[in-house]
Design a protein around this motif. Structure first.
Motif, short mmCIF file in Angstrom:
data_model
loop_
_atom_site.label_atom_id
_atom_site.label_comp_id
_atom_site.label_asym_id
_atom_site.label_seq_id
_atom_site.Cartn_x
_atom_site.Cartn_y
_atom_site.Cartn_z
N ASN A 1 -27.30 -0.53 53.07
CA ASN A 1 -27.91 0.61 52.37
C ASN A 1 -29.42 0.44 52.15
O ASN A 1 -30.04 1.28 51.51
CB ASN A 1 -27.22 0.82 51.02
N HIS A 2 -29.98 -0.66 52.65
CA HIS A 2 -31.41 -0.95 52.45
C HIS A 2 -31.79 -0.93 50.97
O HIS A 2 -32.77 -0.32 50.58
CB HIS A 2 -32.28 0.03 53.26
N LEU B 1 -14.84 8.58 43.42
CA LEU B 1 -13.38 8.63 43.27
C LEU B 1 -12.67 8.70 44.62
O LEU B 1 -11.68 8.00 44.84
CB LEU B 1 -12.99 9.81 42.38
N ASP B 2 -13.18 9.52 45.54
CA ASP B 2 -12.50 9.63 46.84
C ASP B 2 -12.52 8.29 47.58
O ASP B 2 -11.55 7.94 48.26
CB ASP B 2 -13.14 10.73 47.69
N GLY B 3 -13.62 7.55 47.44
CA GLY B 3 -13.68 6.23 48.08
C GLY B 3 -12.64 5.28 47.48
O GLY B 3 -11.93 4.57 48.21
N GLN C 1 -19.37 6.98 49.39
CA GLN C 1 -17.91 6.89 49.43
C GLN C 1 -17.42 5.65 50.18
O GLN C 1 -16.49 4.97 49.75
CB GLN C 1 -17.37 8.16 50.10
N GLN C 2 -18.08 5.34 51.30
CA GLN C 2 -17.67 4.17 52.09
C GLN C 2 -17.82 2.87 51.28
O GLN C 2 -16.97 1.98 51.37
CB GLN C 2 -18.51 4.08 53.38
N ASP C 3 -18.87 2.79 50.48
CA ASP C 3 -19.09 1.58 49.67
C ASP C 3 -17.96 1.42 48.65
O ASP C 3 -17.47 0.30 48.43
CB ASP C 3 -20.42 1.66 48.92
N PHE C 4 -17.56 2.53 48.03
CA PHE C 4 -16.48 2.44 47.03
C PHE C 4 -15.14 2.14 47.70
O PHE C 4 -14.30 1.43 47.14
CB PHE C 4 -16.43 3.72 46.17
N TYR C 5 -14.97 2.66 48.91
CA TYR C 5 -13.78 2.30 49.68
C TYR C 5 -13.78 0.80 49.97
O TYR C 5 -12.78 0.11 49.77
CB TYR C 5 -13.76 3.11 50.99
#
Ligand SMILES: [Zn+2]
Length: 337
Positions: free
Chosen positions: A37-38, A117-119, A75-79
């Motif tokens: 994510n830099h 939440l979706d992640g 979202q990808q990070d939370f996943y």
């Protein structure tokens, strides 16, 4: 000295009801997300982050904690953080998890709540189909913020309401009594959520009473300060209100000066429904097995007492009764089989 081995506890089906998702981030994942994510963090390698986890004071802890938050952007990070932790939890035979997440801190940083939440939900779903570990989400309010902020966050969560298992309350206890959040907890009940609150960790026994009487919580996180009030301990036991105790966290944050002085055994022998949990496993460098094993050694818990504590972890869970009974049966067969 307790005779129950680390291997026996490691192999047992377990539940962790008090774990903050943001406190599970590994040094490798934090470093990887910072690169992806830099995001500029004050650490130039996973090893530098790992040594910061050996924090000596609150400042060092906060530096690494906030770096861990800032790398979570989408979202990808939370996943990824959800999957990464559930994989490790599965590897120590944890069957069931209830994750606290702190949506207000992500909303404040400009991360849309739906992405958070979706992640997490997608991570929970994939971990269940891959490894059979079941995880649910606690929507954790931060008590140093206003009730208006709490109600606004809950309103934003309403489209996702059916997937959230409970409302929780966390953050710095002192001068932030549960009494400030009565309406937020009423709203949660209207949405069909269960309820829990951190109380009696660094705060007084009175905050445990407030959480029970004013917020009408189903469960208390920590609650160790209840010992200051004998009648409260009796009430917790009589009403079978579970306490999600986190012994290693309590020592790291100096609630107790050492594990040998922790009151988990006193509360258990007073009839309270004690569970043992991790709180922030990466930052406190102790997984669920470590928490159970170290506590059992320090307090000289019997094999039956350790079994009871692990059993209580399923009893205190917010999932459906059939799932609880199934997991408890698996535990019973493992422990006594
Ligand atoms: Zn906590």
């Amino acid at each position: 000295m307790s005779e129950t081995t680390y291997t026996k506890i490691h192999g047992a089906p377990k539940a962790d009801l008090h774990v903050h998702l943001e406190g599970t981030i590994s040094p490798e994942l934090m470093y990887g997300l910072a690169q992806r994510n830099h995001v500029d963090i004050p650490f130039d390698s996973p090893q530098a982050i790992a040594s910061a986890y050996e924090f000596r004071d609150l400042n060092a802890f906060l530096q690494v904690y906030y770096a861990g938050l800032r790398v979570l952007e989408n979202q990808q990070d939370f996943y990824d953080i959800t999957m990464d932790y559930l994989k490790r939890a599965h590897a120590e035979n944890t069957h069931y998890i209830e994750f606290y997440t702190s949506p207000q801190s992500h909303i404040e940083r400009g991360v849309p709540l739906a992405q958070v939440l979706d992640g997490i939900f997608a991570g929970c779903d994939d971990a269940y189909s891959k490894w059979g570990i079941k995880a649910n989400v606690i929507f954790g309010l931060q008590r140093h913020r206003t009730e208006a902020s709490a109600l606004a966050a809950i309103a934003q969560a309403e489209p996702h309401s059916s997937r959230i298992i409970a409302l929780g309350l966390g953050g710095p206890e002192r001068d932030n009594p549960p009494s400030r959040f009565v309406r937020a907890f009423e709203r949660a009940r209207e949405l069909g959520w269960r309820t829990t609150a951190h109380a009696g960790e660094e705060g007084p026994a009175d905050y445990v009473s407030q959480a029970i009487e004013l917020l009408r919580v189903d469960r208390i996180d920590h609650g160790v300060a209840a010992q200051q009030n004998a009648r409260l301990v009796i009430a917790l036991a009589a009403r079978r209100i579970p306490l999600t105790v986190c012994p290693v966290s309590n020592v790291k944050l100096k609630v107790f000066d050492k594990l040998e002085h922790h009151n988990a055994r006193y509360l258990l022998e007073s009839g309270c429904v004690i569970t043992i949990n991790t709180d922030d496993p990466s930052y406190f460098l102790a997984n669920l097995t470590d928490n159970l094993y170290q506590t059992s050694r320090a307090l000289d818990l019997s094999d039956d007492q350790i079994f009871q504590i692990i059993w209580n972890g399923f009893d205190g869970a917010f999932c459906d009764d059939a799932s609880k009974r199934r997991m408890q049966q698996a535990l019973n067969e493992y422990w006594h089989g």
